[in-house]
Design a protein around this motif. Structure first.
Motif, PDB file in Angstrom:
ATOM      1  N   ASP A   4      -4.260  34.222  62.775  1.00 30.21           N
ATOM      2  CA  ASP A   4      -4.408  32.896  62.169  1.00 30.21           C
ATOM      3  C   ASP A   4      -4.026  32.868  60.693  1.00 30.21           C
ATOM      4  O   ASP A   4      -3.990  31.812  60.090  1.00 30.21           O
ATOM      5  N   GLU A   5      -3.714  34.013  60.103  1.00 27.52           N
ATOM      6  CA  GLU A   5      -3.294  34.061  58.703  1.00 27.52           C
ATOM      7  C   GLU A   5      -1.774  34.016  58.550  1.00 27.52           C
ATOM      8  O   GLU A   5      -1.263  33.863  57.447  1.00 27.52           O
ATOM      9  N   ALA A   9       0.534  32.392  55.434  1.00 32.90           N
ATOM     10  CA  ALA A   9       1.318  33.388  54.695  1.00 32.90           C
ATOM     11  C   ALA A   9       2.799  33.013  54.701  1.00 32.90           C
ATOM     12  O   ALA A   9       3.488  33.141  53.683  1.00 32.90           O
ATOM     13  N   LEU A  10       3.281  32.526  55.839  1.00 31.99           N
ATOM     14  CA  LEU A  10       4.666  32.083  55.937  1.00 31.99           C
ATOM     15  C   LEU A  10       4.914  30.906  54.992  1.00 31.99           C
ATOM     16  O   LEU A  10       5.935  30.848  54.309  1.00 31.99           O
ATOM     17  N   ASN A  32       8.951  28.821  65.557  1.00 37.02           N
ATOM     18  CA  ASN A  32       8.213  28.946  66.809  1.00 37.02           C
ATOM     19  C   ASN A  32       7.445  30.262  66.807  1.00 37.02           C
ATOM     20  O   ASN A  32       7.971  31.288  66.409  1.00 37.02           O
ATOM     21  N   ARG A  33       6.189  30.200  67.235  1.00 36.77           N
ATOM     22  CA  ARG A  33       5.388  31.422  67.371  1.00 36.77           C
ATOM     23  C   ARG A  33       4.780  31.432  68.762  1.00 36.77           C
ATOM     24  O   ARG A  33       4.191  30.461  69.205  1.00 36.77           O
ATOM     25  N   ASP A  34       4.915  32.563  69.435  1.00 29.99           N
ATOM     26  CA  ASP A  34       4.395  32.648  70.794  1.00 29.99           C
ATOM     27  C   ASP A  34       3.067  33.397  70.819  1.00 29.99           C
ATOM     28  O   ASP A  34       2.534  33.785  69.782  1.00 29.99           O
ATOM     29  N   ILE A  35       2.524  33.598  72.007  1.00 29.98           N
ATOM     30  CA  ILE A  35       1.205  34.216  72.173  1.00 29.98           C
ATOM     31  C   ILE A  35       1.144  35.617  71.579  1.00 29.98           C
ATOM     32  O   ILE A  35       0.112  36.064  71.123  1.00 29.98           O
ATOM     33  N   LYS A  36       2.261  36.321  71.554  1.00 30.58           N
ATOM     34  CA  LYS A  36       2.271  37.670  71.004  1.00 30.58           C
ATOM     35  C   LYS A  36       2.477  37.669  69.495  1.00 30.58           C
ATOM     36  O   LYS A  36       2.540  38.726  68.890  1.00 30.58           O
ATOM     37  N   GLY A  37       2.606  36.476  68.906  1.00 27.72           N
ATOM     38  CA  GLY A  37       2.769  36.380  67.469  1.00 27.72           C
ATOM     39  C   GLY A  37       4.203  36.496  67.004  1.00 27.72           C
ATOM     40  O   GLY A  37       4.469  36.493  65.817  1.00 27.72           O
ATOM     41  N   ARG A  38       5.150  36.604  67.931  1.00 22.64           N
ATOM     42  CA  ARG A  38       6.553  36.706  67.532  1.00 22.64           C
ATOM     43  C   ARG A  38       7.004  35.405  66.894  1.00 22.64           C
ATOM     44  O   ARG A  38       6.769  34.331  67.427  1.00 22.64           O
ATOM     45  N   ILE A  39       7.656  35.530  65.767  1.00 25.27           N
ATOM     46  CA  ILE A  39       8.114  34.356  65.029  1.00 25.27           C
ATOM     47  C   ILE A  39       9.611  34.216  65.221  1.00 25.27           C
ATOM     48  O   ILE A  39      10.362  35.173  65.058  1.00 25.27           O
ATOM     49  N   SER A  40      10.028  32.998  65.567  1.00 20.77           N
ATOM     50  CA  SER A  40      11.457  32.695  65.704  1.00 20.77           C
ATOM     51  C   SER A  40      11.778  31.501  64.824  1.00 20.77           C
ATOM     52  O   SER A  40      11.040  30.513  64.815  1.00 20.77           O
ATOM     53  N   PHE A  41      12.863  31.594  64.091  1.00 18.31           N
ATOM     54  CA  PHE A  41      13.361  30.484  63.289  1.00 18.31           C
ATOM     55  C   PHE A  41      14.487  29.845  64.072  1.00 18.31           C
ATOM     56  O   PHE A  41      15.408  30.535  64.526  1.00 18.31           O
TER      57      PHE A  41
END
Length: 170
Positions: A4-5, A9-10, A32-41
């Protein structure tokens, strides 16, 4: 860094980037952020090459500061036209100023729900904030439910008010 941080932070990282204010009107950058926390721009169509280069540099070099909540090779970058249409869902503006840059966060979880829509319970001097414990694991059969039940029983025996919610989708 906790899950949740990551978005705050982003936001702090992007506030220091000059290219964010150069995003053209009518175009939006989706994160976009998925359940595993992967961030995609996800870059909008028709973005200028110089701006695209700045964003690619940010994703490659700066987004790694959000580890471990990024892809093992860093944050991912996609062009809008490379992706199938995303299912409809709420987009949350990353900036809440009067005239925010068009940067939006889309949370996609297992069941298509967004955790970001959950609001914290307001805490006052009269009402205490509820404490929350989460027992989470992607793998099944590791004793998570047993540990949760034992912890809930222990806290109840100590006089605490306990609410247990099972979120096992199977």
């Amino acid at each position: 860094m906790r899950y949740d941080e990551v978005v705050p932070a982003l936001r702090r990282l992007l506030e220091r980037e000059k290219w964010v204010t150069a995003l053209p009107k009518g175009k939006k950058l989706v994160i976009n952020r998925d359940i595993k926390g992967r961030i995609s721009f996800i870059l909008p169509k028709g973005i200028k090459k110089s701006l695209r280069t700045d964003i690619e540099s940010f994703v490659r070099n700066r987004a790694g500061e959000l580890a471990p909540w990024v892809h093992p090779e860093g944050a991912r970058l996609f062009l809008e036209e490379e992706l199938p249409a995303m299912p409809a869902g709420p987009e949350f503006p990353l900036f809440e100023k009067d005239d925010p840059p068009p940067v939006y966060v889309v949370e996609r979880l297992l069941m298509g729900n967004e955790w970001a829509t959950v609001r914290d319970v307001p805490c006052t001097k009269r009402t205490r904030c509820p404490e929350r414990l989460v027992f989470f694991s992607v793998k099944g059969g590791v004793g998570r439910s047993t540990a949760l039940a034992a912890t809930a029983w222990y806290l109840a025996k100590k006089g605490k008010r306990v609410l247990v919610i099972d979120m096992d989708f199977q």
